[in-house]
Structures are given as structure tokens and as C-alpha cells.
Motif scaffolding. Sequence first.
Motif, PDB file in Angstrom:
ATOM      1  N   SER A   7      -7.813  74.566 -69.006  1.00  0.00           N
ATOM      2  CA  SER A   7      -7.332  75.768 -68.331  1.00  0.00           C
ATOM      3  C   SER A   7      -7.454  76.968 -69.272  1.00  0.00           C
ATOM      4  O   SER A   7      -7.086  76.896 -70.448  1.00  0.00           O
ATOM      5  CB  SER A   7      -5.874  75.568 -67.923  1.00  0.00           C
ATOM      6  OG  SER A   7      -5.263  76.811 -67.706  1.00  0.00           O
TER       7      SER A   7
ATOM      8  N   SER B 129      -3.452  79.667 -59.883  1.00  0.00           N
ATOM      9  CA  SER B 129      -4.712  79.659 -60.619  1.00  0.00           C
ATOM     10  C   SER B 129      -5.721  80.623 -60.016  1.00  0.00           C
ATOM     11  O   SER B 129      -6.480  81.283 -60.731  1.00  0.00           O
ATOM     12  CB  SER B 129      -5.304  78.249 -60.639  1.00  0.00           C
ATOM     13  OG  SER B 129      -4.402  77.370 -61.248  1.00  0.00           O
TER      14      SER B 129
ATOM     15  N   ASP C 245      -8.324  81.204 -62.953  1.00  0.00           N
ATOM     16  CA  ASP C 245      -8.390  80.127 -63.939  1.00  0.00           C
ATOM     17  C   ASP C 245      -9.415  79.101 -63.447  1.00  0.00           C
ATOM     18  O   ASP C 245      -9.078  78.073 -62.860  1.00  0.00           O
ATOM     19  CB  ASP C 245      -7.001  79.498 -64.097  1.00  0.00           C
ATOM     20  CG  ASP C 245      -6.918  78.643 -65.353  1.00  0.00           C
ATOM     21  OD1 ASP C 245      -7.983  78.365 -65.938  1.00  0.00           O
ATOM     22  OD2 ASP C 245      -5.791  78.276 -65.730  1.00  0.00           O
TER      23      ASP C 245
END
Lengths: 323, 324
Positions: A79, A280, A285
Amino acid sequence: MVSYLLRRLPQAALTMLVMSVVVFVGVFAIGNPVDILISPQATATERDNAIRALGLDLPIWQQYWSFLVNLFQGDVGRSFVFNVSALHLIMERLPATLELALASTLLGLVIGMPFGLYAGLAPNSRVSTSIMAGSILGFSLPSFWVGIVMIMLFSVHLGWLPSGGRGDTVYWLGARWSFLTTDGLAHMAMPVLNLALFQISMVIRLTRAGVREVILSDYVKFARAKGLTETRIILVHVLKNILIPVITVVGLNLGTVIAFAVVTETIFSWPGMGKLIIDSINVLDRPVIVAYLMLMVLMFVVINLLVDLAYMVLDPRVRLESR
Amino acid sequence: MTIEVRDLSTHFRLSAGTIKAVDGVSLSVRRGQILGLVGESGSGKTVTGFSIMRLVESPGFIAGGNILFQGTDLARISEEEMRRLRGNRIAMIFQDPMMTLNPVLRIDTQMVETIRAHEKTSREEALRRARDALGMVGIPSPEERLKAYPHQFSGGMRQRVAIAIAFLHKPDLIIADEPTTALDVTIQGQILAEVQKLTSKFGTSLIWISHDLSVVAALADEIAVMYAGRLVEQGKVGEVLDHPLHPYTKGLIDSVPNRNRRGAALNQIKGMTPSLADLPEGCSFRTRCPREAEICKQVPLTREWLHDHTARCHRPYHPTEDFT
């Protein structure tokens, strides 16, 4: 059975490969994470360093290739935000979503089948028409609205149930679960019901339609002519036949429930995968998004396979001759 | 007398009105006898069979009459009492063997449940009887076939299974609803022989519902002809086929292709089966009848024109009349 599975595996692998391209290109297209990740005050050199460190300077096909190579080594990437393995991040959240999805599917079957059975056996009674009208509501009311109304009613006005979170959890089989504690169950009640509403309605309609069809069949008439009790006719002859379409649709729908629990998880701040993916996407991400989507594809492929296997167990006609 | 049906009426209440699918039918079958119930599609012969089984489904209902089975009126007994008779003392064989067995249950399950619905026996004992029953109807290696599913059988074999199920409790009466119609002619012959053998072995009475006169001619002792919900003619098979009284019966007989009239056009009954919702007044056959007269606008009553040979007609053919 084994040869059937072996034949299915290359198909599944190909599906995964094609989807990985689609997912990768798709995520590439939605924006440059650097713009969000790097502080606006950074110098041009810092910026270049960061881009190189994340591998974002390479052309897309090289990025894809390294992604693929890493994938085969069991690494889906780290990540950008948390700097931990994306897979690890998702797996941490998986039990929460799984718990929600499975509980709501179970609820869908446990509530939907008896109601559907009743509506199918006594189609003209007032109760049946009410059930069917209710199922239309279950289909058509947007789940975010129902969720908010539920919170208003049960948490704000009545104060019976907590409005969000997982509550107390217990560590079991390598993960934390809410359904093993009373507090956890109280926290689960609303999100599960919220997620189950659609499934209950769907199972009611499927069961009813199945019963209406099967009850008119010759083999049910023949079962009556054999002098079987009505209980046995319904529980064995009718139910076993309608189980086939119900299991198929509910099984296939399980993937959808897991993948689209996003809305319910957001409303009830349920710390599952859905909430993770929304967060995310907000910060672009990429590795987490890609890993999540790949996991969903894998899940759909596996569920499809399991449904086919369940079919073989339930329907002798689908079983292969060389058992 | 195994069964005596008196003035049976089965109606269907539809939004368009009440349909009299069976309208005052009386028939009886003696022990070990075979009655052929003949008529076109929609004449009410199948509904008659289902009425005797008390299996007419809503919106249909038995509107009147008596169904005396060994002295008990089936039209009056409770549903549970009727269930105990079904499959036990009165059994039924259906038309399409591909549809009558439940596709997701094994043959042994479907046979054992029939035995255990009426008798308290162990599963082993029931399985043994099921196996013997399969052997009795000529299914090879019955022990293995018990474990099979219906789709692993051919149509003829499935009908044999259905017959085996019908005979499990050695019933006093079997209602067979066109059990050979869906089968090949060669299989048809085998099934007929099988049923004939078993009924005479166990002294079972049989109501054989069919539209096929040649089958009934070969099998039955008596024949009853139905038209538009009513019995129009009844008597011994040879008697009825040789000297039909009712023009409809004669029309049916003439419709059967005959080798002696090769090349000649087949005789047909003119017109179509009328809708039960819209029957002509009086005799319901009169609009298609070659002998129609003014009197036919009144409902004809059943009358014994010859010894043991009845017809519901104002102007029946006389046996001395020359048909050619």
C-alpha cells in the motif's frame, strides 16, 4: 468430479489473467496517485525520487509485467499509504465483510424460504399477497436509505441497537469475529438485516415461483397418488426441486453481496473490505485497489465453481456419467 | 363390485362460468375386470379418473354423486382417510412416464416412501419389497437399478417403475391414464402385456383411460365412451365395437385406420370437439351428428337399448341396421 475440476481450472486461470489486465489498465486510467500522495511543498527532486521509488516512472506494460511477476510470487504490492502488504491489509478486513455477507445470506434463506414456500402454496391468501408486496419493497428500497431509517429508529429513537462498529470480537481460527459475542451480535443485527433485505426478497420470489411450478408437475401429482402425506410431498418432493435454482442464484449472489457490501459498511461504519476500498479509492492507493479487485475476481471464480459443484450434489442429472 | 361411480359430477369454477368437465357419469367395475374409458381429449375421461382418486385440483371440485369403493363413498370421507387409500387400495399410473418420477430422488427413495406411507415396515424390508416389485415388472438387475435416478431409465423402463410402484400394495383398483400413449408401439405392447398379467395375477380391477380404441379392444372387458363430460355409451367391448349404438361411438370406430379400406379416405367425425363452456343445448353431440333431428334439442337420457348395453341417444343405430 476431479476431472471436471481439472478442466475448469485453466478456464478460471484465463479469466483471472484477462481480468488482471482490465483491472490494471482501468486503475492506471483513473489518475496519478503521486498528485495526492506527495506533499505540494516537495521539491522536484523529491518528487522524482518518490515516483521512481514507487515504480511509477516505468511505462504501463513494464509496471504490469512487474505486477504479474510479483503476483506469481504471491506479492500483490504494498500500500502506498500504509506501506504494508496490500493483501495483508485486505485480509485483515476480510473476516468482517465475510461475517456480514454470510450472515445476511443465511438470514435470506432462513426467512425467505419459509415465506416463499407459504406464498407458493397459498398464492391467493391475504398473507401471501402481503408477503409478495413486502418483497417488492425489499427489492426496490435503496439500502442506504433503509440503513439510515434503521439507525434513526433502533439507535436514535429506541436506543436498542448500536449504530456502528463491530462491538466486542473474539479471536477464532486466526481472525476476529463479532458473531461470537452478544455485544458483537447486537452490532451485527442492523447491518446484517440491511444487507439481507434484498436477499430475503429474492429468495421469497424464487421459492414462490419454484413452488408454483413444481406443485403442478406430474411427479407431485404422482406423489399424491402414492398416498404420501402433504408434509412429505412439500418437504421432500417440492423442496428438493426448488433448492436447485435457489442455491444457484443465492450462491452467485454471495459474491455480489461481498463485493457490494460497501454501502452497508459505510452507513454502519463496519470496518470491512468495502470501507477499505472506498478509502483507498479516495487516496488512489493503487496496489490496494488492484489487489482488492483481483481478490473479488478470484472470489467470483471460486463461487461459480462451488455453485456448479453444489448443483452436481443436488441435481443427479448434472452429475457426470463417470462418477 | 370393486368400484361403483354414481352420477359423478366434477365442475371447474372459472371466472367465465362453471365448466362441467364431468357431468353425471355412472360406471362400475367388478373385481378383476378391466374397463376401458374412451373419448377424445377434453372429454372428461382424465378428470373422471382424478375424481375417483380425489385428486382434482382447484378450481375443480366434485360437485355431486357417489364414488362407492368397496361400499365406502370416497366423495364423503376425510382427506386423511382418502390419503390412506391412495397408493394403497387405489393406485394410479400416469400418461407420461418421463414426468411422473421425481427427477431428484432415487428410485429406491420413491418406492420405499410409498411402502412406508401405508405400512410400518423397516427400511430393509421395504427395500427388499421394492426390489422384488422391480423384478416383477421385468426390470433387469433390480438390485442395482434401485440406486439409479429416473433420468438413467428409458421411457418404457420408467413406466415399468411407475407400474411397479402402483402394484406395491397389491391394490384393488388401478386407474391407468393413457399409460402407453407416450411410448413406442413395441414398448406399448410389452407394457400392455405386463399390466394384463399383473391385474389377473392379483385380481386387480382396472380403469384404463385411453383414446386408442385398438388398445382398449385388446385389453378391456367393458368399454365406456365419454363425450363432452358425459358417458354416451357403455357395454361389453365386443358388443360396443361390433354394434355401436351412439353415432359418436360409430364415428370413433370409423376413424381408426383400417387395412381393409386401403386407399379409401378415412371417415372422420365432422367439426371439432365443442368447448365445454359453450355446449349445444340438448344432446351435446348433435351439431356434429349425422343423425341429428328435432328431438335432439332435448337432453337424451341413458337407456339400455340392448342387453347390458346402454347409450345416451334419441336416435341410436339399431344393431340390425346396415352400416355400410
